[in-house]
Structures are given as structure tokens and as C-alpha cells.
Write an enzyme that holds these catalytic residues in place. Structure first.
Site, PDB file in Angstrom:
ATOM      1  N   SER A 127      42.600  53.131  45.942  1.00  0.00           N
ATOM      2  CA  SER A 127      42.233  52.659  44.605  1.00  0.00           C
ATOM      3  C   SER A 127      40.880  51.974  44.682  1.00  0.00           C
ATOM      4  O   SER A 127      40.513  51.428  45.730  1.00  0.00           O
ATOM      5  CB  SER A 127      43.277  51.655  44.107  1.00  0.00           C
ATOM      6  N   TYR A 141      48.024  44.291  45.589  1.00  0.00           N
ATOM      7  CA  TYR A 141      47.717  45.710  45.428  1.00  0.00           C
ATOM      8  C   TYR A 141      46.347  46.012  46.044  1.00  0.00           C
ATOM      9  O   TYR A 141      46.215  46.943  46.841  1.00  0.00           O
ATOM     10  CB  TYR A 141      47.719  46.052  43.940  1.00  0.00           C
ATOM     11  N   LYS A 145      45.639  48.468  49.209  1.00  0.00           N
ATOM     12  CA  LYS A 145      44.878  49.709  49.035  1.00  0.00           C
ATOM     13  C   LYS A 145      43.640  49.713  49.937  1.00  0.00           C
ATOM     14  O   LYS A 145      43.251  50.751  50.476  1.00  0.00           O
ATOM     15  CB  LYS A 145      44.489  49.896  47.565  1.00  0.00           C
ATOM     16  N   ILE A 174      43.602  55.048  35.837  1.00  0.00           N
ATOM     17  CA  ILE A 174      44.124  56.277  35.258  1.00  0.00           C
ATOM     18  C   ILE A 174      45.252  55.937  34.300  1.00  0.00           C
ATOM     19  O   ILE A 174      46.109  55.097  34.597  1.00  0.00           O
ATOM     20  CB  ILE A 174      44.597  57.232  36.370  1.00  0.00           C
TER      21      ILE A 174
END
Lengths: 238, 75
Positions: A127, A141, A145, A174
Site C-alpha cells: 500500500s 496498517y 505494509k 481503491i
């Protein structure tokens, strides 16, 4: 000969990718927590379903394949959104188990058990969060990532002697179903609009990564390994 | 009232620098220097943990006083 393994196959991005390769002659195996979450028309494309909870690392050791793979994609990614001080040990282990350690362990198994064809290609979805951007509330997160970039860089050097390639894709935001569910809970409409303005080519759509994934899995990219490809609709240029 | 006491404690947790001891039911909890998107996220997280209540960012925008917040939780 061309057998593909898709991990976290019920994710929105995975379903979109599978739809895009409907007419390709490929044998497809998947690892998924709950196969009932895969739509019927996609399910019919799949040869072998391995049901595993990626948060349960020990269980992954039971993964057995009857064939070798030439294409592998890791789609997993969970994002627990909280101010940093509210994260507890459960959030930590869940995020890193699913987003990082399950990938490392599965790669370890695939390599150790000789489940990879020569010249296989592996793609991991990372990401931009934690790579080109920081995102408040998403610290676990982001750090999970970002860890994948290091994994890909060093492992590419161990895999190159069999001409096996491994690369990351770092997508921008997205518009997945789960993003909407999350955003309804946390983000206001104004914030969604603010996001939009940060993407010169618009927010990502479910199929926005498909071409890049296919490129990295195929022989067109045979001289690319250990890289992180940023696919973000121009977000990082702002 | 139990929820009320609990909520005042939560406010004390959400804010770090402003003095929440003077908070009353009529206090507008967003009307201070410390309120921003992270304090909002903090409040959302704690309300979920302590009351099992899912509150959206949109809803928080609609609520002004602590009393309104309590009414929402009790709903």
C-alpha cells in the site's frame, strides 16, 4: 504447467482480478478463509480451495499442494483504524499475522516444499500508506505494509538463482466494498471528497490494479524483481 | 445515571490537555482547541469499546452537547 495460487482470494481486488483472467488458460488454486464468500461464477474457475485463517499462523503449516505454481498473488490486508494509543496487543498481532507473517510463512512453505516452478513470479499487494504517505489512524496498517517492501527486496536475491521473481505493488486508495463499509463508520462525505481531490486520475477502482498484476506475473516483466511498483493514480506526485 | 458518569470519564480520556473536570451536560464537547479528527476517532473507538455503540463521523458532526451524545448512546 501454468498454475496460479491466489491468497486471500475472497478479497474485492482478488475477485476483480479473477474476473479479468476468466478466459486465460490457467489452473487456479486459492487460499481463503471462507470459500462461501467467493461468488459462484468465480468459484467455477477454481481447481483447489484451501481454507485457512491467515491469523492462525500455526494452521498454515498444514498447507499441502499436489502441484507446483508459476504465479502467486498475495491479496491480504486488514486495517484496524484507531488512534495509536488505543491499539492493543490483539490489534498488533492480528494486523501483523495477516498482513506480514502469513505471507512470510507461506513463502517459506512454498519454497521449502519446492512448490515453486523455475521462473515463477510472485506479487504482493502492499500500500502507499507507509511508503509514499503517512495516514493517521492507520499506523499498524502502514507499518505492516511497509514491512513487505523489505521482504521483497531481500528475498528477491535468494530466489533469483532459480529465476523466480518477487515484486510488490503499492496501490493508492481503491474504492472497495470494505472501504465503503469502513468509511461509512468513520469518514464523512466531505472527507471522501477530500480524498478524491488527492488523486489526479481519480480514486482507484476495483480493476485498477489488474493490468499491473498481470504484467508483473507474466514474462513481459522478466527483468524486474525485488521492486515496489507504485500504482496510485498520480497521488504521490502531488 | 451510569452512562452519564461513564461518558464523563471517557471525555477525560479523549482529551489530554484541556480540563474536562468542568464539563457539564451542556458542554459542547467539540467546541475547544483540542478537538480534531484524531480526537473524533478516539471518541468513536472508545464509545465502541465501552458501550458497543457504532457512531459515524457524520453523526458526531450532528451532535453538539454531551447531553445529546448521551441521548444518542441511550437510543
Amino acid at each position: 504447467m501454468n498454475r496460479m495460487l491466489i491468497i486471500a482470494a475472497s478479497s474485492d481486488l482478488s475477485i476483480s482480478y479473477l474476473e479479468s483472467i476468466k478466459n486465460d488458460k490457467l489452473d487456479i488454486d486459492v487460499i481463503v478463509r471462507d470459500s462461501s464468500r467467493i461468488p459462484e461464477n468465480i468459484l467455477s474457475m477454481i481447481d483447489e480451495i484451501h481454507e485457512f485463517d491467515l491469523n492462525d499462523l500455526e494452521s498454515l503449516n498444514r498447507f499441502i499442494s499436489t502441484s507446483k505454481y508459476s504465479q502467486i498473488i498475495f491479496f491480504q490486508g486488514i486495517d484496524i483504524i484507531k488512534p495509536f494509543q488505543h491499539f492493543n496487543i490483539n490489534d498488533l498481532s492480528q494486523t501483523f499475522n495477516v498482513n506480514v507473517l502469513s505471507i512470510i510463512l507461506l513463502l517459506n512453505i512454498l519454497i521449502a516444499k519446492k512448490y515453486l516452478h523455475k521462473e515463477a513470479s510472485i506479487v504482493i499487494i502492499s500500500s502507499i500508506s507507509g511508503i509514499t504517505k503517512g495516514t493517521p489512524g492507520h499506523v499498524l496498517y502502514s507499518s505492516s505494509k511497509a514491512a513487505l517492501i523489505g521482504l521483497v527486496k531481500s528475498l528477491s536475491l535468494e530466489l533469483s538463482r532459480r529465476s523466480i521473481r518477487i515484486n510488490c505493488i503499492s496501490p493508492g486508495l481503491i474504492q472497495t466494498e470494505s472501504l465503503f463499509a469502513k468509511n461509512n463508520h468513520i469518514l464523512s462525505n466531505e472527507e471522501k471528497l477530500a480524498y478524491d481531490s488527492k488523486y489526479p486520475l481519480g480514486l482507484g477502482k476495483l480493476d485498477s490494479l489488474n493490468g499491473t498484476i498481470k504484467f508483473l506475473l507474466g514474462t513481459s516483466s522478466k527483468w524486474i524483481t525485488g521492486q515496489n511498483l507504485i500504482v496510485d493514480g498520480g497521488n504521490s506526485n502531488i | 445515571m451510569k452512562n452519564q458518569e461513564k461518558l464523563f470519564k471517557i471525555m477525560c480520556e479523549v482529551f489530554e490537555d484541556i480540563d474536562t473536570s468542568s464539563f457539564t451536560l451542556q458542554t459542547e464537547f467539540k467546541n475547544n482547541d483540542e478537538w480534531d479528527s484524531m480526537t473524533a476517532l478516539s471518541l468513536i473507538t472508545i464509545l465502541d469499546q465501552e458501550f458497543g455503540v457504532s457512531i459515524s463521523g457524520e453523526k458526531i458532526k450532528e451532535l453538539n452537547t454531551i447531553e445529546e451524545l448521551i441521548l444518542f448512546i441511550n437510543e
